[in-house]
Write an enzyme that holds these catalytic residues in place. Structure first.
Site, PDB file in Angstrom:
ATOM      1  N   GLU A   1      36.479  55.986  -8.827  1.00 55.86           N
ATOM      2  CA  GLU A   1      36.979  54.873  -7.996  1.00 55.86           C
ATOM      3  C   GLU A   1      38.202  55.333  -7.188  1.00 55.86           C
ATOM      4  O   GLU A   1      38.423  54.878  -6.075  1.00 55.86           O
ATOM      5  CB  GLU A   1      37.336  53.649  -8.846  1.00 55.86           C
TER       6      GLU A   1
ATOM      7  N   LYS B   1      44.211  49.072  -2.084  1.00 59.64           N
ATOM      8  CA  LYS B   1      43.522  47.850  -2.535  1.00 59.64           C
ATOM      9  C   LYS B   1      44.313  46.612  -2.122  1.00 59.64           C
ATOM     10  O   LYS B   1      43.751  45.624  -1.642  1.00 59.64           O
ATOM     11  CB  LYS B   1      43.322  47.903  -4.052  1.00 59.64           C
TER      12      LYS B   1
ATOM     13  N   HIS C   1      28.915  51.447  -4.053  1.00 59.92           N
ATOM     14  CA  HIS C   1      28.564  50.399  -4.999  1.00 59.92           C
ATOM     15  C   HIS C   1      27.149  49.843  -4.798  1.00 59.92           C
ATOM     16  O   HIS C   1      26.550  49.333  -5.745  1.00 59.92           O
ATOM     17  CB  HIS C   1      29.566  49.242  -4.926  1.00 59.92           C
TER      18      HIS C   1
HETATM   19  N1  GLY Z   1      35.707  46.342  -6.350  1.00 61.67           N
HETATM   20  C1  GLY Z   1      35.568  45.946  -5.002  1.00 61.67           C
HETATM   21  C2  GLY Z   1      36.460  44.819  -4.594  1.00 61.67           C
HETATM   22  O1  GLY Z   1      37.348  44.442  -5.331  1.00 61.67           O
HETATM   23  O2  GLY Z   1      36.272  44.275  -3.544  1.00 61.67           O
END
Ligand code: GLY
Length: 357
Positions: free
Chosen positions: A181, A223, A244
């Site tokens: 990841e 993120k 994914h």
């Molecule tokens: N794991 C992908 C997202 O949080 O959008």
């Protein structure tokens, strides 16, 4: 250590990366909150339960155990946990503390989002995968046999406390799964992070604190930035799904029992790299750089008995399929991706076959 702000319509909160922050968890439970229900697994509690008990100190808390495992990330487990919470005095002022890996952060977040129509959740992820991805951004959910995370909610946490120190006890296979990841974040948005992963594999594999802290901080920065721009995955957030689409198909095809999520994503990134090359979105060198970086952290569990055609067929049932069209996140170059749909099915099959080979 750094802190990253996640700003969504629903909530504004911090994701804090700090060694030892586990011991300061009580500071992130509001004064007015009632009982904190810590959702965790027995193995995590055995290692860190005493520390969390001490950290929460006089704050009233109860521990709810979840057996863990992707195959148990199901609605009936959420019902069981909710019933236990109700029996142990859970009410509107209660809070969930999701303390564990990605499955716990998903299930704990989902439980908080539906218990009495929604109570706050504090996320304390303890695996690399959950620290760089699952614990941040408010996605919660459980699996159906038909597909991964097909039931879920967006429920942003009150805060995310990321203590890289807890990774010292993480099983090697779980750590490696999380590295994929991290690699994803490098491919989609950070050539610098990709260089660290591709250029310093010994330090990364050895969990050298400097490398670990850099990997986590850069992933959390990305993120937080992406979720702040697009909480509900209408646009930019879709790039986080690199690897994914096919990864989820692989997990579902093997009943969630043969691959850890990160391992399935690694396979999915290889398929996306091949597809990027076949579709002319990236050149052969970019495709190869991704394959080589994945191989540095392999080997992946054996892929025998898995038919490319079955994986291709499963793509249509994925959440990322809109109006019957499968959307793929494909690499353009290291640090940049593009969303592509309407690709020829034969080409998709060829890419999956190349990744399986
Ligand atoms: N794991 C992908 C997202 O949080 O959008």
């Amino acid at each position: 250590m750094p802190s990253f702000l996640v700003e969504t319509v629903a909530r504004r909160y911090e994701a804090i990366v700090e060694r030892g922050i586990l011991d300061r968890a009580a500071a992130y439970i509001p004064e007015r909150a009632g009982t904190a229900f810590v959702v965790t697994t027995a193995d995590v509690w055995r290692l860190y339960g005493e520390r969390v008990d001490r950290a929460l100190g006089a704050r009233k808390h109860e521990v709810l155990f979840f057996a863990g495992g992707e195959e148990r990330k199901r609605l009936d487990e959420v019902e069981r946990l909710a019933a236990e919470m109700a029996a142990r005095g859970g009410e509107r002022s209660s809070m969930v503390v999701a303390f564990g890996g990605g499955i716990v952060t998903d299930v704990g977040g989902f439980l908080a989002s539906v218990f009495m129509r929604g109570i706050p959740v504090l996320q304390i992820p303890t695996t690399l995968l959950a620290q760089v991805d699952a614990g941040i951004g408010g996605k919660t959910g459980v699996n159906l046999r038909e597909g991964k995370n097909l039931i879920g909610t967006f429920h942003q946490p009150a805060a995310v406390l990321i203590d890289p120190g807890v990774l010292s006890t993480l099983a090697a296979r779980e750590y490696t799964a999380g590295l994929f990841e991290v690699l994803k974040h490098g491919v989609i948005r950070s050539p610098e992070l990709f260089r660290l992963m591709a250029g310093q594999p010994e330090a990364v594999r050895a969990r050298a604190p400097e490398a670990v802290d850099r990997m986590i901080a850069e992933s959390v920065r990305i993120k937080a930035e992406v979720v702040s721009a697009d909480e509900r995955e209408g646009d930019l957030r879709r790039i986080l799904n690199f690897g994914h689409t096919v990864g989820h198909a692989l997990e579902a095809e093997t009943d969630y029992t043969r691959f850890l999520h990160g391992e399935a994503v690694a396979f999915g990134m290889c398929a996306a790299a091949h597809l990027g090359r076949l579709a002319g979105v990236c050149n052969a060198a970019t495709c190869q750089a991704i394959l080589d970086a994945v191989a540095l952290y392999g080997p992946l569990p054996p892929l025998d008995g898995i038919a490319a055609g079955n994986l291709a067929a499963r793509l249509r049932g994925d959440k990322k399929t809109v109006h019957g069209k499968v959307h793929f996140v494909l690499p353009v170059e290291i640090g940049a991706v593009r969303i592509v749909s309407g690709l020829d099915e034969t080409m998709v099959l060829e890419a999956i076959q190349a990744a399986l080979a």
